[in-house]
Design a protein around this motif. Structure first.
Motif, PDB file in Angstrom:
ATOM      1  N   ARG A  56       0.837  -1.135   0.048  1.00  0.00           N
ATOM      2  CA  ARG A  56      -0.071  -0.123  -0.079  1.00  0.00           C
ATOM      3  C   ARG A  56       0.913   1.216   0.056  1.00  0.00           C
ATOM      4  NH1 ARG A  56      -3.888   2.126  -2.072  1.00  0.00           N
ATOM      5  NH2 ARG A  56      -5.023   3.606  -0.812  1.00  0.00           N
ATOM      6  N   ARG A  57       1.970   1.142   0.723  1.00  0.00           N
ATOM      7  CA  ARG A  57       2.800   2.287   0.861  1.00  0.00           C
ATOM      8  C   ARG A  57       3.264   2.587  -0.674  1.00  0.00           C
ATOM      9  NH1 ARG A  57       5.651   0.694   4.714  1.00  0.00           N
ATOM     10  NH2 ARG A  57       7.486  -0.183   3.477  1.00  0.00           N
ATOM     11  N   GLU A  58       3.942   1.669  -1.311  1.00  0.00           N
ATOM     12  CA  GLU A  58       4.474   1.753  -2.562  1.00  0.00           C
ATOM     13  C   GLU A  58       3.461   2.189  -3.491  1.00  0.00           C
ATOM     14  OE1 GLU A  58       7.301   1.578  -5.473  1.00  0.00           O
ATOM     15  OE2 GLU A  58       7.504   1.586  -3.250  1.00  0.00           O
ATOM     16  N   GLU A  59       2.159   1.766  -3.406  1.00  0.00           N
ATOM     17  CA  GLU A  59       1.126   2.431  -4.499  1.00  0.00           C
ATOM     18  C   GLU A  59       1.068   3.733  -4.186  1.00  0.00           C
ATOM     19  OE1 GLU A  59      -2.402   0.309  -3.390  1.00  0.00           O
ATOM     20  OE2 GLU A  59      -1.489  -1.850  -4.378  1.00  0.00           O
ATOM     21  N   CYS A  60       1.088   4.358  -2.941  1.00  0.00           N
ATOM     22  CA  CYS A  60       0.790   5.532  -2.620  1.00  0.00           C
ATOM     23  C   CYS A  60       1.870   6.163  -3.194  1.00  0.00           C
ATOM     24  CB  CYS A  60       0.444   5.978  -1.123  1.00  0.00           C
ATOM     25  SG  CYS A  60      -1.132   5.346  -0.774  1.00  0.00           S
ATOM     26  N   TRP A  61       3.179   5.759  -3.092  1.00  0.00           N
ATOM     27  CA  TRP A  61       4.303   6.547  -3.338  1.00  0.00           C
ATOM     28  C   TRP A  61       4.514   6.614  -4.973  1.00  0.00           C
ATOM     29  CZ3 TRP A  61       7.604   9.601  -1.782  1.00  0.00           C
ATOM     30  CH2 TRP A  61       8.893   9.828  -2.302  1.00  0.00           C
ATOM     31  N   GLN A  62       3.985   5.584  -5.673  1.00  0.00           N
ATOM     32  CA  GLN A  62       4.219   5.555  -7.068  1.00  0.00           C
ATOM     33  C   GLN A  62       3.015   6.499  -7.662  1.00  0.00           C
ATOM     34  OE1 GLN A  62       6.268   4.446  -9.096  1.00  0.00           O
ATOM     35  NE2 GLN A  62       7.102   3.462  -7.299  1.00  0.00           N
ATOM     36  N   ALA A  63       1.865   6.881  -6.838  1.00  0.00           N
ATOM     37  CA  ALA A  63       0.922   7.781  -7.409  1.00  0.00           C
ATOM     38  C   ALA A  63       1.919   9.331  -7.372  1.00  0.00           C
ATOM     39  CB  ALA A  63      -0.115   7.746  -6.322  1.00  0.00           C
ATOM     40  N   VAL A  64       2.444   9.625  -6.342  1.00  0.00           N
ATOM     41  CA  VAL A  64       3.105  10.747  -6.124  1.00  0.00           C
ATOM     42  C   VAL A  64       4.173  10.693  -7.404  1.00  0.00           C
ATOM     43  CG1 VAL A  64       4.910  12.077  -4.712  1.00  0.00           C
ATOM     44  CG2 VAL A  64       2.765  10.852  -3.659  1.00  0.00           C
ATOM     45  N   ARG A  65       4.943   9.706  -7.440  1.00  0.00           N
ATOM     46  CA  ARG A  65       6.156   9.652  -8.735  1.00  0.00           C
ATOM     47  C   ARG A  65       5.496   9.823 -10.216  1.00  0.00           C
ATOM     48  NH1 ARG A  65      10.882  10.709  -8.590  1.00  0.00           N
ATOM     49  NH2 ARG A  65      11.560   9.257  -9.990  1.00  0.00           N
ATOM     50  N   THR A  66       4.166   9.305 -10.195  1.00  0.00           N
ATOM     51  CA  THR A  66       3.542   9.405 -11.595  1.00  0.00           C
ATOM     52  C   THR A  66       3.433  10.820 -11.726  1.00  0.00           C
ATOM     53  OG1 THR A  66       2.845   7.197 -11.579  1.00  0.00           O
ATOM     54  CG2 THR A  66       1.333   8.673 -12.725  1.00  0.00           C
ATOM     55  N   CYS A  67       2.516  11.608 -10.779  1.00  0.00           N
ATOM     56  CA  CYS A  67       2.020  12.885 -10.841  1.00  0.00           C
ATOM     57  C   CYS A  67       3.596  13.636 -11.141  1.00  0.00           C
ATOM     58  CB  CYS A  67       1.578  13.321  -9.616  1.00  0.00           C
ATOM     59  SG  CYS A  67       0.974  15.084  -9.770  1.00  0.00           S
ATOM     60  N   PHE A  68       4.320  13.498 -10.308  1.00  0.00           N
ATOM     61  CA  PHE A  68       5.673  14.195 -10.672  1.00  0.00           C
ATOM     62  C   PHE A  68       6.444  14.108 -11.909  1.00  0.00           C
ATOM     63  CE2 PHE A  68      10.552  14.193 -10.763  1.00  0.00           C
ATOM     64  CZ  PHE A  68      10.677  15.680 -10.462  1.00  0.00           C
ATOM     65  N   LEU A  69       6.283  13.070 -12.509  1.00  0.00           N
ATOM     66  CA  LEU A  69       6.933  12.415 -13.636  1.00  0.00           C
ATOM     67  C   LEU A  69       6.283  13.055 -14.909  1.00  0.00           C
ATOM     68  CD1 LEU A  69       8.197   8.840 -12.997  1.00  0.00           C
ATOM     69  CD2 LEU A  69       9.717  11.037 -13.198  1.00  0.00           C
ATOM     70  N   THR A  70       4.832  13.019 -14.726  1.00  0.00           N
ATOM     71  CA  THR A  70       3.932  13.799 -15.682  1.00  0.00           C
ATOM     72  C   THR A  70       4.155  15.236 -15.842  1.00  0.00           C
ATOM     73  OG1 THR A  70       2.040  12.055 -15.239  1.00  0.00           O
ATOM     74  CG2 THR A  70       1.551  14.134 -16.314  1.00  0.00           C
ATOM     75  N   MET A  71       4.494  16.116 -14.814  1.00  0.00           N
ATOM     76  CA  MET A  71       4.634  17.408 -14.666  1.00  0.00           C
ATOM     77  C   MET A  71       5.717  17.592 -15.312  1.00  0.00           C
ATOM     78  SD  MET A  71       2.085  18.678 -13.438  1.00  0.00           S
ATOM     79  CE  MET A  71       1.177  17.289 -13.556  1.00  0.00           C
TER      80      MET A  71
END
Length: 614
Positions: free
Chosen positions: A311-326
């Motif tokens: 679950r922690r990794e899923e939440c972290w990947q959501a942050v990473r995905t948003c950042f990489l999209t920016m």
């Protein structure tokens, strides 16, 4: 604060039998009656309208576990949050409920007893007791004005574990931390814990990584967090996503976007800690289960730990995905400019952290629903505010050709800025980018290219010597129509102090000379307007065209930021006749306005955009 800090959300009922200690480096209790009433009203309003999916956040309480001694047996030293803890204690006891915890002030050894008894004859013995008793009076007055049901709502929220209830953000610093240092940091200029700091603590707390193998994972997350912050610290990246200045914790922009993406109205968007609470809630389903002991072979506990890690990794990947999209948006020249334009023209308001960047949040949601980047580019073009009504270019409800300085100034600013953007994007042979960092950190005015003859020159008096130098440069000492003007300018320039009245008269005369024969009705139209930074505009704003032109060329030569199209105007790039650089005539005005309309129209027209078909 170190990585061994503990962070979680606790209901007031979970503080049962806790003993808090308020050290003498803190001031005493100082809440006013209105502060207490405001809290009671907030709790009541929240408790009576919200269902069981909500809770009321009472802000962070920062504590440190302390070693008991003979004089003081309190287990928790409160570093921040003692005012609210004391108020909640007073509310409960005044409403006839035993508070679940005790509070002891080091400076008032009998404070714990007073909080429970609230004896009026002792209220004036010291300033702390006085404020405590005044708070009790406020609660009593509120109780007497409301129904028993209203009081029951308050006690339920503060006493029961079931939702809706009131909770605190429990931040436990390591026992080795220096409490005074932490307190000073939090209260120097009243610097609260930010959402970014709280979310970082959620991800990196040591309890997530109980063994040496897990420490590598902790280091990976910490490194990626730092890498994202480093990218966001670059102003050219930051200011295409935000038009507000923020020196630290810029990663909150990314965290806000993810929190808004997750939010299902469980957390109020107006909550100061909206972002943190969304992350805490996203991790909550498994975070509340006790950690498995390192030597425990229980399959259930081990599986719980693995679920927490997933679950922690899923939440972290959501942050990473948003950042990489920016980052992808930043690298895409079209998206960079269109997002940057919309952000730059968004009005700046004083907003709560969770309400910042609503535009980028909308665009982030729209991007996730687009089937391709090409579709996203098309969506952005449609959201610029510009459109073609058959062959007429519109901005909002206005025809661009009808824009004017006084009546549609905000649309003028949008149009002039977008003219710069469209000029860059229409040119596919260069990679030049608009400098949103310099634009968003500057202050910009709409400037008349050709001076308005009746403008006041009083504001220019402090720059009179510079103006006179320019005037002497451009006025002819031999031309019959300018000889007298040149002589007056030279005479004033030679004096140590300039006579204000004489200077004002000369400015009017020179302006009239350089604007003779022009259509005064066209001075406020789009063809006579451009963007200029406020300091330059207010120093030379009403000057004649050649003086303004010289000033702009000087700024360009010193690498001062001047928007491309502003430079082009004073170079007469859009004019049919460049032989006469001393005047801005009606023909120049008309050609310039046509160039604005044609450039934006060409960008909006169907076809290839930045190498990609619409």
């Amino acid at each position: 604060m170190s990585g061994t800090n503990t962070l979680c959300i606790k209901s007031i009922s979970e503080l049962k039998n806790y003993h808090f200690f308020i050290s003498d480096y803190q001031r005493g209790y100082r809440w006013e009656q209105q502060d207490v009433i405001n809290l009671l009203n907030d709790l009541w309003q929240f408790g009576r309208v919200n269902d069981s999916q909500h809770f009321y956040c009472l802000q962070p309480v920062i504590v440190r576990r302390r070693v008991s001694d003979v004089q003081h047996t309190a287990a928790w030293e409160v570093i921040d949050g003692q005012q609210r803890l004391t108020t909640i204690h007073i509310i409960l006891t005044t409403l006839g409920v035993t508070a679940p915890y005790m509070i002891e002030y080091q400076t008032r050894p009998d404070s714990a007893a007073f909080l429970n008894s609230m004896q009026q004859n002792r209220a004036d013995t010291n300033i702390d007791f006085y404020h405590m008793f005044e708070a009790r009076k406020a609660v009593a007055q509120w109780r007497d004005k409301h129904t028993p049901e209203a009081c029951a709502v308050i006690t339920r929220m503060l006493q029961e574990a079931g939702e809706p209830n009131a909770r605190i953000i429990w931040y436990e610093v390591d026992a080795q931390e220096n409490a005074i240092t932490v307190f000073t940091r939090l209260n120097m200029g009243r610097i609260p814990l930010t959402n970014a700091e709280l979310v970082k603590a959620l991800f990196l707390r040591d309890s997530n990584f109980p063994n040496d193998a897990d420490r590598l994972e902790q280091q990976r997350l910490a490194q990626q967090w730092d890498d994202m912050e480093r990218v966001l610290q670059a102003d050219d990246f930051w200011f295409f996503l935000s038009n507000t200045t923020q020196e630290a914790n810029r990663i909150e922009l990314i965290l806000n976007l993810v929190a808004q993406q997750w939010n299902n109205d469980t957390i109020s968007a107006h909550d100061e800690h909206f972002t943190f609470l969304n992350f805490a809630l996203a991790l909550e389903p498994v975070e509340s289960v006790p950690e498995p002991a390192l030597d425990d072979d229980s399959r259930v506990l081990q599986e719980t730990y693995r679920k927490k890690a997933r679950r922690r990794e899923e939440c972290w990947q959501a942050v990473r995905t948003c950042f990489l999209t920016m980052q992808e948006w930043y690298r895409d020249r079209t998206i960079f400019h269109l997002v940057g334009f919309m952000v730059a023209t968004r009005s700046i308001r004083k907003e709560k952290p969770s309400e910042r960047n609503p535009l980028v949040s909308e665009l982030w949601a729209a991007y996730r629903n687009c089937h391709s980047r090409t579709a996203f580019r098309a969506l952005l073009r449609n959201r610029t505010g510009f459109r073609l009504d058959k062959t007429t270019l519109m901005v909002g409800k206005h025809k661009v050709e009808d824009l004017s300085y006084g009546k549609t100034r905000s649309e003028v600013v949008r149009t002039l800025l977008f003219f710069n953007i469209a000029t860059l994007l229409n040119n596919k042979s260069v990679n030049t980018r608009f400098q949103f960092d310099l634009y968003n950190t500057g202050h910009w005015d709409v400037e008349h290219i050709s001076a308005v003859a009746e403008s006041s020159s009083a504001s220019r008096l402090h720059d009179s010597q510079k103006w006179l130098q320019y005037a002497c440069r451009f006025l002819s000492p031999t031309h019959s129509a300018e000889t007298d003007l040149y002589r007056q300018a030279a005479t004033l320039a030679a004096k140590e102090s300039v006579d204000a009245e004489a200077f004002a008269a000369l400015v009017r005369a020179v302006t009239a000379r350089y604007t003779a024969g022009e259509d005064d009705g066209g001075k406020d139209t789009l063809g006579n307007l451009t963007l200029l930074d406020r300091s330059t505009n207010r120093s030379y704003g009403d000057s004649i065209f050649p003086i303004k032109r010289a000033r702009i060329l000087e700024l360009d030569a010193t690498d001062t930021f001047v928007p491309l199209c502003t430079s082009n105007v004073f170079l007469k790039y859009y004019s049919p006749d460049t032989d006469d650089m001393m005047y801005w005539r009606d023909t120049d005005r008309n050609a310039y306005q046509k160039a604005i309309i044609d450039t934006i129209t060409a960008f909006l027209a169907p076809g290839e955009k930045d190498g990609v078909k619409s």
